[in-house]
Write a protein that holds these residues in place. Structure first.
Motif, mmCIF file in Angstrom:
data_model
loop_
_atom_site.group_PDB
_atom_site.id
_atom_site.type_symbol
_atom_site.label_atom_id
_atom_site.label_comp_id
_atom_site.label_asym_id
_atom_site.label_seq_id
_atom_site.Cartn_x
_atom_site.Cartn_y
_atom_site.Cartn_z
ATOM 1 N N ILE A 58 -25.319 -59.289 -86.229
ATOM 2 C CA ILE A 58 -24.965 -60.559 -85.579
ATOM 3 C C ILE A 58 -25.050 -60.433 -84.070
ATOM 4 O O ILE A 58 -25.015 -59.333 -83.512
ATOM 5 N N GLU A 59 -25.141 -61.573 -83.421
ATOM 6 C CA GLU A 59 -24.948 -61.654 -81.973
ATOM 7 C C GLU A 59 -23.460 -61.860 -81.714
ATOM 8 O O GLU A 59 -22.828 -62.705 -82.353
ATOM 9 N N MET A 60 -22.900 -61.090 -80.803
ATOM 10 C CA MET A 60 -21.494 -61.280 -80.472
ATOM 11 C C MET A 60 -21.320 -62.615 -79.740
ATOM 12 O O MET A 60 -22.143 -62.987 -78.909
ATOM 13 N N PRO A 61 -20.250 -63.346 -80.036
ATOM 14 C CA PRO A 61 -20.114 -64.696 -79.466
ATOM 15 C C PRO A 61 -19.719 -64.727 -78.001
ATOM 16 O O PRO A 61 -19.847 -65.767 -77.346
ATOM 17 N N VAL A 62 -19.226 -63.623 -77.471
ATOM 18 C CA VAL A 62 -18.845 -63.560 -76.064
ATOM 19 C C VAL A 62 -19.018 -62.120 -75.601
ATOM 20 O O VAL A 62 -18.825 -61.174 -76.382
ATOM 21 N N ALA A 63 -19.397 -61.948 -74.369
ATOM 22 C CA ALA A 63 -19.467 -60.623 -73.756
ATOM 23 C C ALA A 63 -18.176 -60.368 -72.987
ATOM 24 O O ALA A 63 -17.544 -61.293 -72.469
ATOM 25 N N ALA A 64 -17.800 -59.105 -72.896
ATOM 26 C CA ALA A 64 -16.569 -58.772 -72.180
ATOM 27 C C ALA A 64 -16.611 -59.272 -70.738
ATOM 28 O O ALA A 64 -15.598 -59.721 -70.190
ATOM 29 N N ASP A 65 -17.773 -59.238 -70.125
ATOM 30 C CA ASP A 65 -17.894 -59.692 -68.737
ATOM 31 C C ASP A 65 -17.620 -61.184 -68.581
ATOM 32 O O ASP A 65 -17.349 -61.644 -67.465
ATOM 33 N N ASP A 66 -17.685 -61.927 -69.680
ATOM 34 C CA ASP A 66 -17.464 -63.374 -69.629
ATOM 35 C C ASP A 66 -16.048 -63.767 -70.032
ATOM 36 O O ASP A 66 -15.745 -64.962 -70.134
ATOM 37 N N VAL A 67 -15.186 -62.789 -70.267
ATOM 38 C CA VAL A 67 -13.781 -63.066 -70.604
ATOM 39 C C VAL A 67 -12.999 -63.175 -69.303
ATOM 40 O O VAL A 67 -12.884 -62.196 -68.555
ATOM 41 N N PRO A 68 -12.426 -64.343 -68.999
ATOM 42 C CA PRO A 68 -11.735 -64.493 -67.707
ATOM 43 C C PRO A 68 -10.361 -63.850 -67.662
ATOM 44 O O PRO A 68 -9.938 -63.346 -66.622
ATOM 45 N N HIS A 69 -9.643 -63.875 -68.794
ATOM 46 C CA HIS A 69 -8.291 -63.315 -68.820
ATOM 47 C C HIS A 69 -7.795 -63.246 -70.254
ATOM 48 O O HIS A 69 -8.076 -64.138 -71.063
ATOM 49 N N LEU A 70 -7.064 -62.182 -70.572
ATOM 50 C CA LEU A 70 -6.358 -62.059 -71.844
ATOM 51 C C LEU A 70 -4.923 -61.642 -71.552
ATOM 52 O O LEU A 70 -4.676 -60.714 -70.775
ATOM 53 N N ASP A 71 -3.992 -62.335 -72.197
ATOM 54 C CA ASP A 71 -2.600 -61.905 -72.080
ATOM 55 C C ASP A 71 -2.363 -60.607 -72.841
ATOM 56 O O ASP A 71 -1.501 -59.817 -72.443
ATOM 57 N N ALA A 72 -3.119 -60.385 -73.920
ATOM 58 C CA ALA A 72 -2.924 -59.159 -74.692
ATOM 59 C C ALA A 72 -4.131 -58.892 -75.576
ATOM 60 O O ALA A 72 -4.853 -59.810 -75.978
ATOM 61 N N VAL A 73 -4.306 -57.625 -75.878
ATOM 62 C CA VAL A 73 -5.183 -57.163 -76.958
ATOM 63 C C VAL A 73 -4.301 -56.455 -77.975
ATOM 64 O O VAL A 73 -3.500 -55.580 -77.618
ATOM 65 N N LEU A 74 -4.421 -56.863 -79.247
ATOM 66 C CA LEU A 74 -3.674 -56.261 -80.344
ATOM 67 C C LEU A 74 -4.641 -55.450 -81.197
ATOM 68 O O LEU A 74 -5.713 -55.951 -81.563
ATOM 69 N N VAL A 75 -4.275 -54.208 -81.508
ATOM 70 C CA VAL A 75 -5.141 -53.316 -82.279
ATOM 71 C C VAL A 75 -4.364 -52.789 -83.476
ATOM 72 O O VAL A 75 -3.264 -52.252 -83.328
ATOM 73 N N THR A 76 -4.953 -52.925 -84.660
ATOM 74 C CA THR A 76 -4.241 -52.574 -85.890
ATOM 75 C C THR A 76 -4.278 -51.079 -86.214
ATOM 76 O O THR A 76 -3.337 -50.564 -86.815
ATOM 77 N N HIS A 77 -5.356 -50.380 -85.837
ATOM 78 C CA HIS A 77 -5.439 -48.950 -86.130
ATOM 79 C C HIS A 77 -6.595 -48.334 -85.366
ATOM 80 O O HIS A 77 -7.304 -49.032 -84.623
#
Length: 270
Positions: A58-77
């Motif tokens: 698949i093509e990823m729907p967004v690139a990290a460089d295009d993310v303006p801000h995240l309040d959090a990243v949650l990682v399960t494992h």
């Protein structure tokens, strides 16, 4: 060769997906990842936007460089399709905090990320959102000779129960079925649904059992259709396999990567 189901064509998104809003919207990122924007509080669960070691379809729907801000990243494992070190590093400049189990948080801290480790059952808040850490059974390394010199503990993997102003989202993470937990929660308003024949996941029968424990909950399919791996059960789930197994199959949501899904509180969910 076995058939490999592929996700629908990607629907790219940009900064608008992270803007303040009057509702809660989820977007599948492909793989096991999701973006949640709840009234302007933004978080990603298990984002993998680049750097995977298997062929991606698949093509990823967004690139990290295009993310303006995240309040959090949650990682399960710690598996690299969930804790993507390249992705988390790419997002570090725009992410306020990373949340995971205590073990995964130590890995993140070693990478210089602002990580918070939690025990199973812990609660934390991200803006207007409350998150509870839920149990998972995914210590597959202990059953695989040479996979790791470390003995993995049950608390090293987790899920997240996410309470927003518009309802609840359950991201159970990768796990074998834990009947006393996975079949006995309140009905969520959306279930991030992992289905396959993998023995270290719910298994197709276990996934159907879990879905039918919450017969009105919408199922947002993930962990499928992204990796070219027709012989590898963790990635080769096919939505067609759920028909006839899941009660009320109209609630199966085969989202395209990037496609918005608006969370709505179900009268029968809690």
């Amino acid at each position: 060769m076995p058939r490999q189901a592929k996700a629908p064509p990607t629907q790219p998104f940009g900064a608008d997906a992270f803007a303040p809003s009057g509702d809660t919207t989820l977007r599948w990122l492909g793989m096991a990842g999701f973006l949640i924007n709840s009234h302007g509080t933004t978080m990603m669960i298990d984002p993998l936007l680049r750097g995977f070691d298997m062929p991606i379809m698949i093509e990823m729907p967004v690139a990290a460089d295009d993310v303006p801000h995240l309040d959090a990243v949650l990682v399960t494992h710690s598996d690299n399709d969930h804790y993507s070190v390249p992705t988390c590093q790419d997002l570090a400049d725009v992410t306020d905090a990373y949340h995971s189990t205590r073990y995964v948080a130590t890995l993140m801290t070693d990478q210089g990320l602002p990580a918070h480790g939690h025990d199973i059952g812990d609660h934390f808040t991200v803006g207007a959102v409350r998150v509870q850490v839920t149990p998972a059974d995914h210590a597959w390394q202990n059953d695989s000779s040479g996979a790791s010199t470390r003995i993995f503990q049950p608390e090293d993997a987790c899920g997240f129960w996410i309470t927003t102003p518009d309802g609840t989202i359950w991201a159970p993470g990768d796990s074998r079925l834990i009947p006393e937990h996975h079949l006995r929660m309140p009905a969520p308003d959306a279930l991030l649904f992992d289905f396959s024949d993998s023995e270290w996941h719910f298994g197709l029968a276990g996934a159907a059992q879990m879905a039918n424990a919450y017969p009105s909950t919408p199922l947002l399919l993930h962990h499928w259709g992204s990796v070219d791996a027709p012989d590898f059960p963790p990635f080769n789930g096919d939505p067609q396999s759920l028909l006839g197994l899941v009660e009320n199959p109209e609630r199966i949501n085969v989202l395209a990567p990037g496609q918005p899904y608006r969370l709505q509180r179900s009268p029968s969910a809690g």
